[in-house]
Design a protein around this motif. Structure first.
Motif, PDB file in Angstrom:
ATOM      1  N   TYR A  78       6.534  32.403  -8.330  1.00  0.00           N
ATOM      2  CA  TYR A  78       6.376  32.389  -6.872  1.00  0.00           C
ATOM      3  C   TYR A  78       4.885  32.307  -6.579  1.00  0.00           C
ATOM      4  O   TYR A  78       4.124  33.190  -6.932  1.00  0.00           O
ATOM      5  N   MET A  79       4.487  31.199  -5.967  1.00  0.00           N
ATOM      6  CA  MET A  79       3.071  30.972  -5.683  1.00  0.00           C
ATOM      7  C   MET A  79       2.781  31.378  -4.243  1.00  0.00           C
ATOM      8  O   MET A  79       3.275  30.738  -3.318  1.00  0.00           O
ATOM      9  N   LYS A  80       2.032  32.443  -4.073  1.00  0.00           N
ATOM     10  CA  LYS A  80       1.655  32.843  -2.704  1.00  0.00           C
ATOM     11  C   LYS A  80       0.529  31.930  -2.212  1.00  0.00           C
ATOM     12  O   LYS A  80       0.510  31.515  -1.073  1.00  0.00           O
ATOM     13  N   HIS A  81      -0.418  31.665  -3.111  1.00  0.00           N
ATOM     14  CA  HIS A  81      -1.572  30.862  -2.713  1.00  0.00           C
ATOM     15  C   HIS A  81      -2.196  30.199  -3.943  1.00  0.00           C
ATOM     16  O   HIS A  81      -2.373  30.862  -4.967  1.00  0.00           O
ATOM     17  N   GLY A  82      -2.504  28.928  -3.820  1.00  0.00           N
ATOM     18  CA  GLY A  82      -3.105  28.217  -4.942  1.00  0.00           C
ATOM     19  C   GLY A  82      -2.170  27.136  -5.429  1.00  0.00           C
ATOM     20  O   GLY A  82      -1.167  26.835  -4.783  1.00  0.00           O
ATOM     21  N   LEU A  96       3.365  23.449  -7.899  1.00  0.00           N
ATOM     22  CA  LEU A  96       3.640  24.620  -7.065  1.00  0.00           C
ATOM     23  C   LEU A  96       2.437  24.870  -6.184  1.00  0.00           C
ATOM     24  O   LEU A  96       1.350  25.132  -6.696  1.00  0.00           O
ATOM     25  N   THR A  97       2.661  24.769  -4.873  1.00  0.00           N
ATOM     26  CA  THR A  97       1.578  25.065  -3.931  1.00  0.00           C
ATOM     27  C   THR A  97       2.001  26.265  -3.080  1.00  0.00           C
ATOM     28  O   THR A  97       3.055  26.849  -3.339  1.00  0.00           O
ATOM     29  N   GLU A 122      -8.976  31.132  -4.310  1.00  0.00           N
ATOM     30  CA  GLU A 122      -8.073  32.188  -4.747  1.00  0.00           C
ATOM     31  C   GLU A 122      -6.798  31.624  -5.347  1.00  0.00           C
ATOM     32  O   GLU A 122      -6.238  30.647  -4.859  1.00  0.00           O
ATOM     33  N   LEU A 123      -6.352  32.247  -6.415  1.00  0.00           N
ATOM     34  CA  LEU A 123      -5.025  31.991  -6.948  1.00  0.00           C
ATOM     35  C   LEU A 123      -4.257  33.308  -6.838  1.00  0.00           C
ATOM     36  O   LEU A 123      -4.760  34.365  -7.240  1.00  0.00           O
ATOM     37  N   TRP A 124      -3.049  33.221  -6.284  1.00  0.00           N
ATOM     38  CA  TRP A 124      -2.253  34.428  -6.081  1.00  0.00           C
ATOM     39  C   TRP A 124      -0.787  34.067  -6.303  1.00  0.00           C
ATOM     40  O   TRP A 124      -0.219  33.311  -5.528  1.00  0.00           O
ATOM     41  N   GLY A 125      -0.218  34.566  -7.387  1.00  0.00           N
ATOM     42  CA  GLY A 125       1.171  34.245  -7.682  1.00  0.00           C
ATOM     43  C   GLY A 125       1.824  35.277  -8.579  1.00  0.00           C
ATOM     44  O   GLY A 125       1.165  36.166  -9.134  1.00  0.00           O
ATOM     45  N   TYR A 126       3.138  35.133  -8.717  1.00  0.00           N
ATOM     46  CA  TYR A 126       3.933  36.080  -9.510  1.00  0.00           C
ATOM     47  C   TYR A 126       4.845  35.327 -10.465  1.00  0.00           C
ATOM     48  O   TYR A 126       5.385  34.278 -10.109  1.00  0.00           O
ATOM     49  N   LEU A 146      11.811  25.014  -5.597  1.00  0.00           N
ATOM     50  CA  LEU A 146      12.148  25.422  -4.233  1.00  0.00           C
ATOM     51  C   LEU A 146      10.881  25.357  -3.386  1.00  0.00           C
ATOM     52  O   LEU A 146       9.958  26.154  -3.584  1.00  0.00           O
ATOM     53  N   SER A 147      10.841  24.373  -2.488  1.00  0.00           N
ATOM     54  CA  SER A 147       9.653  24.231  -1.640  1.00  0.00           C
ATOM     55  C   SER A 147       9.795  25.170  -0.439  1.00  0.00           C
ATOM     56  O   SER A 147      10.901  25.606  -0.108  1.00  0.00           O
ATOM     57  N   PRO A 148       8.680  25.497   0.234  1.00  0.00           N
ATOM     58  CA  PRO A 148       8.729  26.486   1.316  1.00  0.00           C
ATOM     59  C   PRO A 148       9.745  26.136   2.406  1.00  0.00           C
ATOM     60  O   PRO A 148      10.365  27.028   2.972  1.00  0.00           O
ATOM     61  N   ASP A 149       9.936  24.826   2.692  1.00  0.00           N
ATOM     62  CA  ASP A 149      10.878  24.468   3.761  1.00  0.00           C
ATOM     63  C   ASP A 149      12.331  24.748   3.363  1.00  0.00           C
ATOM     64  O   ASP A 149      13.220  24.754   4.209  1.00  0.00           O
TER      65      ASP A 149
END
Ligand code: CO
Length: 287
Positions: A78-82, A96-97, A122-126, A146-149
């Motif tokens: 799960y990519m929050k940011h980056g 993954l964006t 920043e890179l922020w993911g899990y 799975l894209s955000p939309d």
């Protein structure tokens, strides 16, 4: 090893333990906060790993995760940011964006690489690993991007709940799972309350990634950024935002209740199966 005991009031409202992660170096030299899968917290069945990568310094993550195998698990990124580029031996892949999820079933075996695309910022993911039950460990590998939309968001009463997998108030996440699992990313404005009844048979936890939340509305047990809370099965959890905006990952799934054997990227039931996985990898039989 618990970092701190829950108060008796905390225990009364379904809190089993509070934990923090450990800093580890993995992949080709990526600095990771390992929340589950460390010597401190081996697993919360069936969750056998939770890694957090969160840094504004590219040196912490730029080395990435070059080609490596997996077997016996699902890996959920799960990519929050980056942005991270995924490639696998089935020809699957994707970028993954911000807000993207990849739900990869390793099953009997897959090879993949996960490399950062951005070299600044920043890179922020899990990354979460779900251990497959013995009967499904050798399932066909599968990849879901799975894209955000595609990921529904429930917005109500100062809450924002991304339903990545499972169901919240009749809203279903897009992931197709082997193991039934709820995976939500919840943001709470100060004073708003997220509540959820955990099935009697389910393991569940939350990991606070932003701000501070209180565990019960009546009591005062508080949990802050980078703390994980495991809940007792069969309880109703009530989580209240007490900082400006707070955020946490909320996970629940049915435990396999089977022996867990680990060997690097493989999670099986016995040491023999781990040895077999390494042998199969060396003989080019994975991926
Ligand atoms: Co991997």
């Amino acid at each position: 090893m618990k970092i701190r005991e829950a108060s008796s009031q905390g225990t009364a409202c379904g809190l089993r333990q509070i934990q923090k992660g450990q800093i580890v170096i993995d992949g080709a030299g990526v600095r990771i906060n390992r929340v589950i899968g460390s010597s401190r917290l081996n697993y919360i069945d069936p969750f056998v790993l939770l890694d957090e990568i969160r840094s504004v310094d590219p040196k912490d993550y730029i080395a990435g995760f070059p080609t490596h195998p997996h077997r016996g698990i699902e890996t959920i990124t799960y990519m929050k940011h980056g942005s991270f580029r995924h490639r696998d031996s089935l020809g699957g892949g994707g970028l993954l964006t911000d807000g993207c999820v990849q739900w990869m079933t390793a099953g009997r075996g897959i090879l993949h690489s996960e490399m950062p695309e951005k070299t600044a910022g920043e890179l922020w993911g899990y990354q979460l690993w779900l251990s497959l039950p013995a009967k499904d460990k050798m399932a066909e590998p599968r990849y879901q991007h799975l894209s955000p939309d595609m990921i529904p968001v429930v917005e109500e009463n100062g809450m924002n709940i991304k339903v990545i997998s499972g169901e919240y108030k009749g809203v279903h996440g897009p992931a197709k799972n082997w193991l039934e699992a709820n995976y939500f990313d919840v943001a709470l404005e100060k004073g708003s309350v997220f509540s959820f009844t955990i099935d009697r048979q389910m393991s569940s936890f939350m990991y606070v990634h932003s701000g501070t939340v209180s565990i019960c509305t009546l009591f005062t047990e508080t949990v802050s950024e980078k703390e994980l809370v495991e809940f007792q099965p069969g309880t109703r959890v009530e989580l209240k935002g007490i900082s400006g905006t707070s955020g946490f990952l909320f996970l629940a799934s049915h435990p396999n209740n089977e022996p867990i054997a680990r060997g690097g990227p493989f999670v099986m039931n016995t040491e023999e199966e781990i040895e077999q996985a390494f042998l199969d990898y060396r003989n080019g039989l994975i991926g």
